[in-house]
Design a protein around this motif. Structure first.
Motif, PDB file in Angstrom:
ATOM      1  N   GLY A   5       0.875  -1.180  -0.211  1.00 35.62           N
ATOM      2  CA  GLY A   5      -0.077  -0.030  -0.049  1.00 35.62           C
ATOM      3  C   GLY A   5       0.676   1.209   0.067  1.00 35.62           C
ATOM      4  N   LEU A   6       0.450   2.154  -0.925  1.00 38.09           N
ATOM      5  CA  LEU A   6       1.254   3.413  -0.999  1.00 38.09           C
ATOM      6  C   LEU A   6       0.397   4.632  -0.924  1.00 38.09           C
ATOM      7  CD1 LEU A   6       4.010   4.767  -1.560  1.00 38.09           C
ATOM      8  CD2 LEU A   6       3.503   4.365  -4.033  1.00 38.09           C
ATOM      9  N   LEU A   7       0.446   5.399   0.382  1.00 38.95           N
ATOM     10  CA  LEU A   7      -0.223   6.558   0.617  1.00 38.95           C
ATOM     11  C   LEU A   7       0.617   7.826   0.283  1.00 38.95           C
ATOM     12  CD1 LEU A   7      -2.863   7.587   1.443  1.00 38.95           C
ATOM     13  CD2 LEU A   7      -1.749   7.769   3.719  1.00 38.95           C
ATOM     14  N   LEU A   8       0.130   8.641  -0.651  1.00 34.90           N
ATOM     15  CA  LEU A   8       0.791   9.867  -1.052  1.00 34.90           C
ATOM     16  C   LEU A   8       0.074  11.120  -0.262  1.00 34.90           C
ATOM     17  CD1 LEU A   8       0.871   9.417  -5.081  1.00 34.90           C
ATOM     18  CD2 LEU A   8       2.350   8.516  -3.279  1.00 34.90           C
ATOM     19  N   ALA A  92       7.145  -6.855  -2.774  1.00 36.52           N
ATOM     20  CA  ALA A  92       5.836  -6.640  -3.108  1.00 36.52           C
ATOM     21  C   ALA A  92       5.728  -7.043  -4.884  1.00 36.52           C
ATOM     22  CB  ALA A  92       5.353  -5.247  -2.891  1.00 36.52           C
ATOM     23  N   ASP A  93       4.636  -7.681  -5.159  1.00 33.71           N
ATOM     24  CA  ASP A  93       4.540  -7.803  -6.623  1.00 33.71           C
ATOM     25  C   ASP A  93       3.472  -6.720  -7.221  1.00 33.71           C
ATOM     26  OD1 ASP A  93       5.186 -10.564  -6.720  1.00 33.71           O
ATOM     27  OD2 ASP A  93       3.837 -10.852  -5.308  1.00 33.71           O
ATOM     28  N   ALA A  94       2.913  -5.959  -6.635  1.00 33.89           N
ATOM     29  CA  ALA A  94       2.289  -4.796  -7.167  1.00 33.89           C
ATOM     30  C   ALA A  94       2.147  -3.830  -5.983  1.00 33.89           C
ATOM     31  CB  ALA A  94       0.862  -5.212  -7.473  1.00 33.89           C
ATOM     32  N   VAL A  95       1.517  -2.576  -5.928  1.00 32.34           N
ATOM     33  CA  VAL A  95       1.106  -1.472  -5.045  1.00 32.34           C
ATOM     34  C   VAL A  95      -0.338  -0.938  -5.125  1.00 32.34           C
ATOM     35  CG1 VAL A  95       3.516  -1.028  -4.144  1.00 32.34           C
ATOM     36  CG2 VAL A  95       2.367   0.169  -5.944  1.00 32.34           C
ATOM     37  N   VAL A  96      -1.009  -0.761  -4.163  1.00 35.19           N
ATOM     38  CA  VAL A  96      -2.259  -0.047  -4.459  1.00 35.19           C
ATOM     39  C   VAL A  96      -1.810   1.592  -4.041  1.00 35.19           C
ATOM     40  CG1 VAL A  96      -4.552   0.427  -3.586  1.00 35.19           C
ATOM     41  CG2 VAL A  96      -3.561  -1.880  -4.025  1.00 35.19           C
ATOM     42  N   VAL A  97      -2.090   2.513  -4.866  1.00 35.58           N
ATOM     43  CA  VAL A  97      -1.711   3.855  -4.738  1.00 35.58           C
ATOM     44  C   VAL A  97      -2.955   4.386  -4.298  1.00 35.58           C
ATOM     45  CG1 VAL A  97      -0.953   5.886  -5.521  1.00 35.58           C
ATOM     46  CG2 VAL A  97       0.241   3.778  -6.412  1.00 35.58           C
ATOM     47  N   LEU A  98      -2.962   5.165  -3.164  1.00 36.19           N
ATOM     48  CA  LEU A  98      -4.146   5.976  -2.334  1.00 36.19           C
ATOM     49  C   LEU A  98      -3.490   7.509  -1.998  1.00 36.19           C
ATOM     50  CD1 LEU A  98      -7.223   5.829  -1.642  1.00 36.19           C
ATOM     51  CD2 LEU A  98      -6.279   4.628   0.553  1.00 36.19           C
ATOM     52  N   LEU A  99      -4.621   8.421  -2.474  1.00 34.55           N
ATOM     53  CA  LEU A  99      -4.222   9.823  -2.024  1.00 34.55           C
ATOM     54  C   LEU A  99      -4.842  10.202  -0.736  1.00 34.55           C
ATOM     55  CD1 LEU A  99      -4.899  11.574  -5.540  1.00 34.55           C
ATOM     56  CD2 LEU A  99      -2.778  10.392  -4.656  1.00 34.55           C
TER      57      LEU A  99
END
Length: 185
Positions: A5-8, A92-99
């Motif tokens: 999970g990637l929170l900007l 991680a194989d993928a990331v979910v990006v959230l603002l």
């Protein structure tokens, strides 16, 4: 599949009048809400990119894992690049990006998008005929996304350049894509 999970959350929130990461909503800071949404959806690790008021954000939410974006004032693209670079050091194989300024995106919406996670995946949340967050980026695309992420565009140009690879997962029944830009909203 390991989905991070990637929170900007690096912006200064000029239109809002303060960094949105520090805005309180439902008794918590938006940075805490966003990170919790990703974690509740099963994303891990969850990394939070910060820049403006980084020391204040860390003090307000000390239990989160942060990535510093010293070039935060150049736009969201630099935060996305910093976050993807940090994820290169994970499995991680993928990331979910959230603002951070989209508190209406729920864990259920993140789960729907994340279930399509794979190294070659590109998935966007759908709100009827609109596309938006959350966005899943498979590891195979990170370098291309980072190269295309400039100014405040983030992954937009990369996703538009690869429409045949983008899956849209409808999430409008469990989330909203409202972007918190001003205090009275």
């Amino acid at each position: 599949m390991e989905i991070g999970g990637l929170l900007l959350a690096a912006g200064a929130g000029r239109r809002y009048g303060m960094p949105k990461a520090l805005v309180e909503r439902d008794g918590r800071r938006l940075v805490q809400l966003g990170a919790a949404t990703l974690a509740e959806a099963g994303c891990g690790p969850v990394l939070v990119v910060i820049g403006a008021a980084a020391d204040r954000v860390r003090a307000a939410a000390p239990l989160l894992t942060y990535v510093d974006n010293r070039g935060w004032d150049s736009g969201m693209g630099s935060s996305l690049r910093a976050g993807l670079e940090a994820f290169e050091e994970t499995t991680a194989d993928a990331v979910v990006v959230l603002l951070v300024d989209m508190p209406g995106v729920t864990a259920a919406a993140v789960e729907r998008v994340a279930r399509h996670g794979a190294p070659d995946a590109l998935v966007m949340g759908g709100y009827g005929d609109r596309r938006g967050h959350p966005v899943l980026l498979g590891r195979d695309h990170w370098a291309g996304v980072a190269a295309a992420a400039t100014g405040d565009k983030g992954a937009r140009d990369y996703l538009r350049a690869h429409p045949d690879l983008v899956r849209v997962e409808q999430v409008g029944d469990v989330a909203d894509d409202f972007d918190l830009d001003v205090p009275h909203a």
